[in-house]
Design a protein around this motif. Structure first.
Motif, PDB file in Angstrom:
ATOM      1  N   LEU A 116      32.190   2.090 -35.073  1.00  0.00           N
ATOM      2  CA  LEU A 116      31.246   2.553 -34.045  1.00  0.00           C
ATOM      3  C   LEU A 116      31.874   3.662 -33.204  1.00  0.00           C
ATOM      4  O   LEU A 116      31.226   4.665 -32.883  1.00  0.00           O
ATOM      5  CB  LEU A 116      30.834   1.377 -33.159  1.00  0.00           C
ATOM      6  CG  LEU A 116      29.875   1.680 -32.003  1.00  0.00           C
ATOM      7  CD1 LEU A 116      28.537   2.188 -32.532  1.00  0.00           C
ATOM      8  CD2 LEU A 116      29.667   0.428 -31.144  1.00  0.00           C
ATOM      9  N   ALA A 117      33.151   3.494 -32.861  1.00  0.00           N
ATOM     10  CA  ALA A 117      33.854   4.495 -32.053  1.00  0.00           C
ATOM     11  C   ALA A 117      33.987   5.811 -32.822  1.00  0.00           C
ATOM     12  O   ALA A 117      33.809   6.893 -32.241  1.00  0.00           O
ATOM     13  CB  ALA A 117      35.228   3.967 -31.666  1.00  0.00           C
ATOM     14  N   PHE A 118      34.308   5.751 -34.101  1.00  0.00           N
ATOM     15  CA  PHE A 118      34.432   6.979 -34.897  1.00  0.00           C
ATOM     16  C   PHE A 118      33.108   7.736 -34.950  1.00  0.00           C
ATOM     17  O   PHE A 118      33.071   8.963 -34.840  1.00  0.00           O
ATOM     18  CB  PHE A 118      34.907   6.647 -36.314  1.00  0.00           C
ATOM     19  CG  PHE A 118      36.390   6.658 -36.479  1.00  0.00           C
ATOM     20  CD1 PHE A 118      37.092   7.856 -36.477  1.00  0.00           C
ATOM     21  CD2 PHE A 118      37.099   5.471 -36.655  1.00  0.00           C
ATOM     22  CE1 PHE A 118      38.466   7.884 -36.630  1.00  0.00           C
ATOM     23  CE2 PHE A 118      38.480   5.483 -36.805  1.00  0.00           C
ATOM     24  CZ  PHE A 118      39.173   6.683 -36.788  1.00  0.00           C
ATOM     25  N   ALA A 119      32.004   7.006 -35.145  1.00  0.00           N
ATOM     26  CA  ALA A 119      30.692   7.651 -35.182  1.00  0.00           C
ATOM     27  C   ALA A 119      30.381   8.332 -33.855  1.00  0.00           C
ATOM     28  O   ALA A 119      29.840   9.449 -33.829  1.00  0.00           O
ATOM     29  CB  ALA A 119      29.607   6.626 -35.517  1.00  0.00           C
ATOM     30  N   GLU A 120      30.754   7.699 -32.766  1.00  0.00           N
ATOM     31  CA  GLU A 120      30.495   8.282 -31.444  1.00  0.00           C
ATOM     32  C   GLU A 120      31.371   9.512 -31.199  1.00  0.00           C
ATOM     33  O   GLU A 120      30.916  10.505 -30.626  1.00  0.00           O
ATOM     34  CB  GLU A 120      30.743   7.230 -30.358  1.00  0.00           C
ATOM     35  CG  GLU A 120      30.405   7.675 -28.948  1.00  0.00           C
ATOM     36  CD  GLU A 120      28.946   8.015 -28.740  1.00  0.00           C
ATOM     37  OE1 GLU A 120      28.618   8.668 -27.724  1.00  0.00           O
ATOM     38  OE2 GLU A 120      28.118   7.651 -29.606  1.00  0.00           O
ATOM     39  N   VAL A 121      32.621   9.458 -31.635  1.00  0.00           N
ATOM     40  CA  VAL A 121      33.509  10.620 -31.507  1.00  0.00           C
ATOM     41  C   VAL A 121      32.946  11.810 -32.275  1.00  0.00           C
ATOM     42  O   VAL A 121      32.920  12.951 -31.777  1.00  0.00           O
ATOM     43  CB  VAL A 121      34.930  10.272 -32.000  1.00  0.00           C
ATOM     44  CG1 VAL A 121      35.766  11.537 -32.167  1.00  0.00           C
ATOM     45  CG2 VAL A 121      35.609   9.315 -31.029  1.00  0.00           C
ATOM     46  N   LEU A 122      32.475  11.571 -33.485  1.00  0.00           N
ATOM     47  CA  LEU A 122      31.897  12.645 -34.297  1.00  0.00           C
ATOM     48  C   LEU A 122      30.614  13.183 -33.672  1.00  0.00           C
ATOM     49  O   LEU A 122      30.334  14.384 -33.750  1.00  0.00           O
ATOM     50  CB  LEU A 122      31.631  12.142 -35.719  1.00  0.00           C
ATOM     51  CG  LEU A 122      32.879  11.897 -36.570  1.00  0.00           C
ATOM     52  CD1 LEU A 122      32.523  11.223 -37.890  1.00  0.00           C
ATOM     53  CD2 LEU A 122      33.624  13.201 -36.837  1.00  0.00           C
ATOM     54  N   ARG A 123      29.850  12.306 -33.032  1.00  0.00           N
ATOM     55  CA  ARG A 123      28.637  12.765 -32.346  1.00  0.00           C
ATOM     56  C   ARG A 123      28.993  13.701 -31.189  1.00  0.00           C
ATOM     57  O   ARG A 123      28.374  14.759 -31.002  1.00  0.00           O
ATOM     58  CB  ARG A 123      27.832  11.575 -31.819  1.00  0.00           C
ATOM     59  CG  ARG A 123      26.469  11.958 -31.229  1.00  0.00           C
ATOM     60  CD  ARG A 123      25.838  10.812 -30.489  1.00  0.00           C
ATOM     61  NE  ARG A 123      26.586  10.468 -29.286  1.00  0.00           N
ATOM     62  CZ  ARG A 123      26.487  11.141 -28.143  1.00  0.00           C
ATOM     63  NH1 ARG A 123      25.685  12.200 -28.050  1.00  0.00           N
ATOM     64  NH2 ARG A 123      27.198  10.759 -27.100  1.00  0.00           N
ATOM     65  N   ILE A 124      30.004  13.340 -30.434  1.00  0.00           N
ATOM     66  CA  ILE A 124      30.437  14.168 -29.303  1.00  0.00           C
ATOM     67  C   ILE A 124      30.982  15.511 -29.791  1.00  0.00           C
ATOM     68  O   ILE A 124      30.688  16.572 -29.220  1.00  0.00           O
ATOM     69  CB  ILE A 124      31.490  13.419 -28.461  1.00  0.00           C
ATOM     70  CG1 ILE A 124      30.851  12.195 -27.788  1.00  0.00           C
ATOM     71  CG2 ILE A 124      32.102  14.335 -27.408  1.00  0.00           C
ATOM     72  CD1 ILE A 124      31.844  11.274 -27.120  1.00  0.00           C
TER      73      ILE A 124
END
Length: 325
Positions: A116-124
């Motif tokens: 979940l954290a990786f997906a959010e980092v990529l979104r940012i």
């Protein structure tokens, strides 16, 4: 082999559907069901067969989608090349996430939160860098041509997606009937016992996340070409991750046809909701949640388990459990 024959017959029957269905609305519904089935099957490889629950499959989906979009819009590279590149880059992201977690023994809720954290980092990141269009997103120029992977009719999009989805389902059939699949399910059920029998859990889980990332990335590539628009909230948003895990859970974890059953149920429910109460924001998510609770309460094995119960058949996985226990 009965499963393989049924799988081939099912997709062969689906392949001729556009000959009889001429409504663009119905074709779009079928395309979205197949798209959801592809997403769900990608997640099912890692979560259903491997027991590694991911909350961030949008990381793979978005990477594939942005790869094909950026290569077209920014570099003028043919989307057929972008399709291959999108799948490969999604696998690369999956390899990085897998190595960062499995190498250090992280699993369960820790693995779920890291994805979940990786997906959010990529979104940012995609919301900040200029080549992705930042917050504005990317609009792919409409230029209908088979060579440009843009078609004038929905039937051609359907056949393209059907081919990709068939490969994904065929891969899962192979997993369910191969030595690798047996090792993967052994790791899912008891990692320590599998290791004692000579199975390398790290290698097996890495293989599973690579396959899962590949098919999620291909789903992202198709989405970008079908809708011709992409932004960070679409590519890396939580809705993709939720749909990826919800479809196989509702349909039946660790089963071949479960993601297809789940995709049919969820998208049919969504269309019925839209026709009854209109585009009320959040209505579909509420009904998805209700359906998920009902499935967990009354059919823990998902819709696949319910169908087996109604027909009096016993799933192969259940037979194995009874044989072993």
């Amino acid at each position: 082999m009965r499963q393989l024959a049924l799988l081939v017959a099912l997709f062969a029957a689906l392949a001729v559907a556009p000959i009889f269905i001429h409504s663009a609305v119905w074709m779009n519904l079928i395309i979205m069901v197949l798209y959801a089935a592809l997403l769900g099957q990608a997640w099912n490889i890692l979560g259903g067969y491997g027991g590694q629950f991911s909350f961030g499959h949008a990381a793979f989906f978005g990477t594939g989608a942005y790869t094909i979009a950026v290569l077209q819009v920014q570099l003028g590279i043919n989307p057929w090349v972008g399709l291959v590149a999108g799948g490969m880059l999604a696998m690369l992201v999956a390899a990085f996430i897998g190595f960062s977690t499995f190498r250090y023994g992280l699993k369960g809720s820790y693995f779920a939160l890291i994805t979940l954290a990786f997906a959010e980092v990529l979104r940012i990141l995609s919301n900040s860098v200029p080549f992705t269009g930042a917050g504005v997103g990317l609009l792919i120029e409409l230029n209908p041509s088979p060579a440009n992977m843009q078609f004038v009719d929905k039937a051609s999009y359907f056949w393209l997606l059907l081919a990709i989805t068939f490969i994904a389902f065929l891969t899962v059939w192979w997993i369910g009937n191969s030595r690798f699949g047996a090792q993967l399910m052994a790791v899912r059920d008891n990692e320590d016992a599998a290791r004692a029998l000579g199975v390398d859990p790290f290698k097996v889980k890495m293989s599973a996340i690579l396959l899962s990332g590949l098919f999620s990335g291909l789903a992202g590539c198709f989405y970008a070409q079908y809708f011709l628009y992409l932004d960070p909230s679409i590519a890396y948003g939580s809705s993709v991750s939720v749909e990826s895990l919800l479809v196989p859970i509702v349909g039946g974890l660790g089963t071949l046809f479960g993601p297809l059953f789940g995709a049919i149920a969820l998208h049919t429910l969504s269309e019925v909701t839209r026709s009854v109460i209109g585009d009320l924001p959040g209505a579909s998510l509420v009904l998805y949640g209700i359906l998920l609770v009902l499935v967990i309460l009354f059919s823990p094995r998902g819709l696949s388990g319910l169908i087996y119960a109604l027909t009096g058949r016993v799933p192969a996985s259940k037979k194995k459990e009874e044989a072993n226990g």
